[in-house]
Design a protein around this motif. Sequence first.
Motif, PDB file in Angstrom:
ATOM      1  N   MET A 153       0.843  -1.190   0.000  1.00 40.70           N
ATOM      2  CA  MET A 153       0.000   0.000   0.000  1.00 40.70           C
ATOM      3  C   MET A 153       0.879   1.242   0.000  1.00 40.70           C
ATOM      4  SD  MET A 153      -3.260  -0.805   2.489  1.00 40.70           S
ATOM      5  CE  MET A 153      -2.320  -1.099   3.986  1.00 40.70           C
ATOM      6  N   GLY A 154       0.447   2.244  -0.753  1.00 42.42           N
ATOM      7  CA  GLY A 154       1.174   3.501  -0.817  1.00 42.42           C
ATOM      8  C   GLY A 154       0.266   4.684  -0.576  1.00 42.42           C
ATOM      9  N   LEU A 155       0.847   5.766  -0.060  1.00 39.68           N
ATOM     10  CA  LEU A 155       0.139   7.020   0.181  1.00 39.68           C
ATOM     11  C   LEU A 155       0.871   8.130  -0.560  1.00 39.68           C
ATOM     12  CD1 LEU A 155      -1.847   8.901   1.866  1.00 39.68           C
ATOM     13  CD2 LEU A 155       0.043   9.080   3.510  1.00 39.68           C
ATOM     14  N   PHE A 156       0.127   8.961  -1.291  1.00 38.88           N
ATOM     15  CA  PHE A 156       0.717  10.153  -1.884  1.00 38.88           C
ATOM     16  C   PHE A 156       0.023  11.375  -1.314  1.00 38.88           C
ATOM     17  CE2 PHE A 156       1.243  13.598  -4.926  1.00 38.88           C
ATOM     18  CZ  PHE A 156       2.626  13.599  -5.043  1.00 38.88           C
ATOM     19  N   LEU A 157       0.831  12.297  -0.758  1.00 42.30           N
ATOM     20  CA  LEU A 157       0.301  13.522  -0.173  1.00 42.30           C
ATOM     21  C   LEU A 157       0.460  14.662  -1.165  1.00 42.30           C
ATOM     22  CD1 LEU A 157      -0.909  14.699   2.473  1.00 42.30           C
ATOM     23  CD2 LEU A 157       1.421  15.373   3.078  1.00 42.30           C
ATOM     24  N   HIS A 158      -0.650  15.246  -1.595  1.00 38.03           N
ATOM     25  CA  HIS A 158      -0.615  16.317  -2.590  1.00 38.03           C
ATOM     26  C   HIS A 158      -0.303  17.678  -1.977  1.00 38.03           C
ATOM     27  CE1 HIS A 158      -2.327  13.974  -6.045  1.00 38.03           C
ATOM     28  NE2 HIS A 158      -2.710  13.196  -5.042  1.00 38.03           N
ATOM     29  N   THR A 159      -0.434  17.807  -0.663  1.00 38.45           N
ATOM     30  CA  THR A 159      -0.204  19.072   0.033  1.00 38.45           C
ATOM     31  C   THR A 159       1.220  19.135   0.572  1.00 38.45           C
ATOM     32  OG1 THR A 159      -0.831  18.230   2.212  1.00 38.45           O
ATOM     33  CG2 THR A 159      -2.620  19.044   0.782  1.00 38.45           C
ATOM     34  N   PRO A 160       1.623  20.296   1.116  1.00 44.18           N
ATOM     35  CA  PRO A 160       2.885  20.335   1.854  1.00 44.18           C
ATOM     36  C   PRO A 160       2.807  19.461   3.111  1.00 44.18           C
ATOM     37  CG  PRO A 160       2.123  22.566   1.330  1.00 44.18           C
ATOM     38  CD  PRO A 160       0.994  21.637   1.022  1.00 44.18           C
ATOM     39  N   TRP A 161       3.988  19.165   3.680  1.00 40.29           N
ATOM     40  CA  TRP A 161       4.057  18.572   5.015  1.00 40.29           C
ATOM     41  C   TRP A 161       4.701  19.616   5.921  1.00 40.29           C
ATOM     42  CZ3 TRP A 161       1.969  14.401   7.230  1.00 40.29           C
ATOM     43  CH2 TRP A 161       2.407  14.064   8.516  1.00 40.29           C
TER      44      TRP A 161
END
Length: 479
Positions: A153-161
């Motif tokens: 499973m993978g997660l992609f964050l489109h916003t800043p961290w």
Amino acid sequence: MSRLIVISNRVSVPKAAGAAGAQGGLAVALNSALREHRGIWFGWSGQETAEFTGHLDMQRNDDVTTATIDLEPQDIDEYYNGYANRTLWPLFHYRIDLTEYDRNFGEGYERVNERFADSVLPLIEPEDLVWVHDYHLLPLGSILRGKGVKNRMGLFLHTPWPPTRLLASLPFHERLVASMLEYDVIGFQTTEWLESFMHYVQKEMGLKVNLDNSIDYKGRRVVARAFPIGIDYAEFTQAAASDEAGAAYKALKSSVRGRKILIGVDRLDYSKGLGERFEGFARFLSDHPDQAGDAVLLQIAPPSRGDVASYQQIREDLERKTGHINGAHADVNFVPIRYVNRGYPRAQLAGYYRAADIGLVTPLRDGMNLVAKEYVAAQDPEDPGVLILSQFAGAALQLKDALLVNPHSSEHLAETIKRALDMPLEERKRRHSKLLASVREEDVIHWREQFVRALAGKDRNRDAGKEGAAGDLSHDEAA
């Protein structure tokens, strides 16, 4: 080949063959991947239901299968309007002053993530790859693990961290980040956001970051990497060459009667720096009266999240600023700011971009910003416009030949506008050529292929030993 299960807050249902309208570049790329991998796109339908049942609405269009669920009004209020958009969104964009901490928001966020997990679970087969998107669903992978899912499973964050000291203001921040470490791959838009995340897991959780950008956690190895997203270059340039784009170009050029055009295209959001942009343009008009009557700013800002008070406030503020600036600088034949609260089809926007002498992309903080890349792609290489880009947009790390600007400084923005208007053709062409190469080569297809390859475990050691890998960070992040 493994199937791909894409999970996001909302689902973009592909257009049936011959249907009108165009989809965004992200939807085009994900739909292409889903067709290749015989996959399913799962998420919220955007509709309300009186009582949550978990009923799946399954559709198949253009060889892509979508599955959606409806949510209760309380779910939408607490999970979407609440925790996602009044807690995480402002915090992740460094607006702690607008961040609301409400226990009901947090409970609604966890409840809806649980509902997503229960609803999508029957769709996941043992060899599937699961790709989760964005801040709405950070703990979803952990919940699925708890229900027995062993898939990659993978997660992609489109916003800043956000920096560590900002994130630490979030109640239960440790639990949220620990849940993210149940994914096999965590993707960020840029190395800046990646390094902020690595700093957090080192300083707050005491974990070791390996040279290959991996983290050892509970007997598993989690890979964290930057995957800068791009536009669908081929699709967008085709739209830019269309008759619709040509008509939009001619109409805008004709309407300004030979004046220079500055364009901004942004969702109506406080992170986009629209108020600061208007103030910078007003400063230009005041500081350079000899050029003031020769420049028009077209700001397209479709409203969003109208149920959130801070979004209502930004709209009122911008309307007031527009009236003040136009009142001070307009005459009977000229209005300096054209402020439009509506969206336009992609082809029409492409025509407006091409007509504009300056693209103003000045967010206060942005995960990437694809408007900057669309503006570059739409230009005439023989007479290109100039991109003015915020140094705080993720795109600034790729588009280094733009004129980078501090959007908080109206003086800097005003002087940068003058520099762009005065820039010789040869410099414009040289800068545009380098920008275009980046936009063309690192497009959304490249982004998607790189992430899916990492998710499949085919390039785990790609960054091992490379200089600049986000390993043990020696610097202390500024809050």
